[in-house]
Design an enzyme around this catalytic site. Structure first.
Site, short mmCIF file in Angstrom:
data_model
loop_
_atom_site.label_atom_id
_atom_site.label_comp_id
_atom_site.label_asym_id
_atom_site.label_seq_id
_atom_site.Cartn_x
_atom_site.Cartn_y
_atom_site.Cartn_z
N GLU A 75 0.81 -1.22 0.00
CA GLU A 75 0.00 0.00 0.00
C GLU A 75 0.85 1.27 0.00
O GLU A 75 0.44 2.29 -0.56
CB GLU A 75 -0.95 0.00 1.21
N PHE A 106 -12.07 -6.07 13.72
CA PHE A 106 -11.02 -6.61 12.86
C PHE A 106 -10.64 -5.58 11.79
O PHE A 106 -11.49 -5.03 11.11
CB PHE A 106 -11.50 -7.91 12.20
N GLN A 107 -9.35 -5.32 11.68
CA GLN A 107 -8.78 -4.36 10.73
C GLN A 107 -9.41 -2.97 10.86
O GLN A 107 -9.67 -2.28 9.88
CB GLN A 107 -8.90 -4.88 9.29
N LYS A 152 -17.65 0.47 5.32
CA LYS A 152 -18.15 -0.51 4.36
C LYS A 152 -19.66 -0.43 4.18
O LYS A 152 -20.18 -0.57 3.07
CB LYS A 152 -17.75 -1.92 4.80
N MET A 161 24.62 7.95 2.55
CA MET A 161 24.58 9.26 3.18
C MET A 161 24.81 9.15 4.68
O MET A 161 25.50 10.00 5.27
CB MET A 161 23.26 9.96 2.89
#
Length: 558
Positions: free
Chosen positions: A48, A110-111, A160, A473
């Site tokens: 993602e 959940f999630q 949702k 760096m």
């Protein structure tokens, strides 16, 4: 239709052609609405974070908003780094996140995460859609906010049950195409003619004038206006990292980049100027060095769309809220500078002083040689994306950018892993152009799984990996400022050529200058993604460098 179908129709109406995303349970209705839809291309990434970086690269290269779609919970949290990257660099994005149903919010479902709360500090604005009736208004507002005024990312959190809900004209106002009116939001600020007159008067009276071009010069017609203005009045131009490309790097009036790794000419001119026209510059610490010592004798004119940036980091003498393009148009006829031969002679002397690198004879490639090879092979016409580190600065200082939106890099946040997905976003937008990702062996390993994304979509991306076995760096700072106590900077790498081939891409390797020239030419004439591994010297340093906390006057040149 349901909310998901409405959202897809609205994206089409907003002329969105590409979604970068990764599906999950909370956004299944949206992916179902995309099924069989041939008007929006969906690019399935492998992480993602890469979805948001790819949307970011698309936005920077095109000037249009990029759109990313991720699911709830870890999908949303994985996107946060990409959102913060875009926020720091003022990139217009719409980030769509899935969310659990509204009756499950706050129950540790959940999630479930509070992505709305998490992203408040790193978005221009964000929303959670609690009712289907709000969806149309929110989407319209989100696109308006992301693209107007100072651009930035806007997040829309989509429960949702809301995107599953039935939508009718009765339960929601349809989009009518008119610009939304948002209380308190005024993105446009016309510049007072008196302010234009004062700015012109100061520039006309300057003996040692300088234009400092920042990221705010990239938009619209501003690059063309900037070039015409500088040429007409014979004014030298320096750039910040984010401003590179707004003015051609190889132009006779361009002094190079300013700041921690700026050129001698740019930094010395900035420190010695008596009037500095600062266009779309927010004066980050990497630009200013020690703030109290920044361009101490100059009359500073700061122009920015965002009034909160004026006088924030550096006190200025004339703060102008408005677009850089409007200011340049407004003062073009009013400025009548008196050319000072002494200033031109001094700048010419500073130009001759280049950064020097002293090192033992080494059969390996130098990174500067590779950049010059890429410059020659692409004629400066490629879209260049970088990660963050030494290779980023070598690219900024050695590649000559000919046009705006051709340099994609994470400036404000300094995000490793940005380069490859950003290059993918640019390649989706411009499939016929050369798109080159210049990266290091450390940065590339953060998102190298996106090779598969590019292969799946047949994208024309060329990846140049500077392989030196170090987090370069960080190692350089440990060498220069910590007595060579190299702590956790040695990094192992896979065989990148074999890795590329395992993904179905092409892979080439170069250890000498002749091999580098050969494989770059071969890569640019090979369809699809090509990984080029360059075995470069291990302990080359980026010069010039201004030690942390020091003035730009105190740069180390060799």
């Amino acid at each position: 239709m349901n909310g998901a179908e409405l959202l897809i129709e609205m994206l089409i109406a907003k002329k969105v052609e590409t979604l970068f995303g990764y599906p999950g349970g909370a956004v299944l209705p949206l992916y179902d609405a995309l099924y069989g839809n041939n008007r929006i291309q969906h690019v399935l990434v492998r992480h993602e974070q890469a979805a948001v970086h790819a949307a970011d690269g698309y936005a920077r290269a095109t000037g249009r908003p990029g759109v990313a779609l991720v699911t709830s919970g870890p999908g949303a949290t994985n996107a946060v780094t990409g959102i913060a990257t875009a926020f720091m660099d003022s990139v217009p994005l719409i980030v769509l996140t899935g969310q659990v149903a509204t009756d499950l919010i706050g129950l540790d479902s959940f999630q479930e995460v509070d992505i709305y709360g998490m992203t408040m500090p790193v978005t221009k604005h964000n929303y959670i859609v609690r009712e289907i009736a709000e969806l149309s208004r929110i989407v319209n507002e989100a696109f308006h906010i992301a693209t107007s005024g100072r651009p930035g990312p806007v997040l829309i959190d989509l429960p949702k049950n809301v995107i599953n809900a039935e939508y009718t004209i009765e339960n929601g106002a349809a989009a009518d195409g008119a610009l939304p009116r948002i209380r308190g939001y005024q993105p446009d600020h016309p510049i007072d003619p008196a302010v234009l007159e004062l700015a012109a008067e100061r520039l006309s009276g300057a003996k040692r004038p300088l234009i400092l071009a920042g990221g705010g010069c990239i938009q619209g017609e501003t690059p063309a206006l900037l070039r015409a203005f500088a040429e007409r009045h014979h004014l030298p131009v320096a750039s910040t990292l984010m401003g590179l490309g707004a003015f051609p790097s190889g132009h006779y009036l361009h002094l190079g980049m300013v700041g921690m790794h700026g050129s001698v000419a740019a930094n010395r001119a900035l420190q010695s100027a008596d009037v500095v026209l600062c266009l779309g510059v927010r004066f980050s610490d990497r630009v200013t060095g020690k703030r109290k010592a920044f361009s101490p004798g100059s009359y500073k004119i700061q122009v920015d769309l965002d009034p909160s940036e004026l006088n924030k980091n550096i006190p200025v003498d004339l703060a102008v809220t408005g677009s850089c393009g409007e200011l340049l148009k407004g003062i073009e006829e009013q400025v009548h500078p008196v050319e000072d031969p002494a200033w031109e002679e001094q700048i010419a002397l500073w130009r001759k002083r280049k950064a020097k690198v002293s090192r033992e004879p080494n059969p390996k490639l130098s990174p500067q040689e590779v950049i010059r090879c890429l410059q020659k092979a692409t004629a400066g016409d490629a879209i260049i994306a970088t990660d963050v580190g030494q290779h980023q600065i070598w690219t900024a200082t050695h590649y000559e950018f000919t046009e705006a939106r051709s340099f994609l890099t994470s400036g404000g946040l300094g995000t490793m892993g940005y380069g490859l997905p950003a290059a993918i976003g640019a390649a989706v937008a411009f499939p016929e152009r050369d798109v080159v990702c210049i990266t290091g062996d450390g940065s590339f390993q953060m998102n190298m799984q996106e090779i598969m994304t590019a292969v799946d979509h047949g994208l024309n991306v060329k990846v140049a990996i500077f392989k030196n076995g170090y987090l370069g760096m960080v190692r350089q700072w440990q060498q220069l400022f910590l007595g060579r106590r190299y702590s956790s900077v040695r990094i192992s790498s896979p065989d990148f050529v074999a890795l590329a081939k395992s993904f179905g891409a092409h892979g080439f390797r170069a250890r000498t200058l002749a091999e580098a020239e050969q494989i770059i030419e071969q890569a640019l004439h090979t369809e699809g993604l090509v990984v080029m591994e360059f075995d470069i010297t291990e302990e080359d340093n980026v010069y010039p460098i201004v030690p942390p906390g020091s003035s730009n006057q105190d740069m180390i040149v060799e």
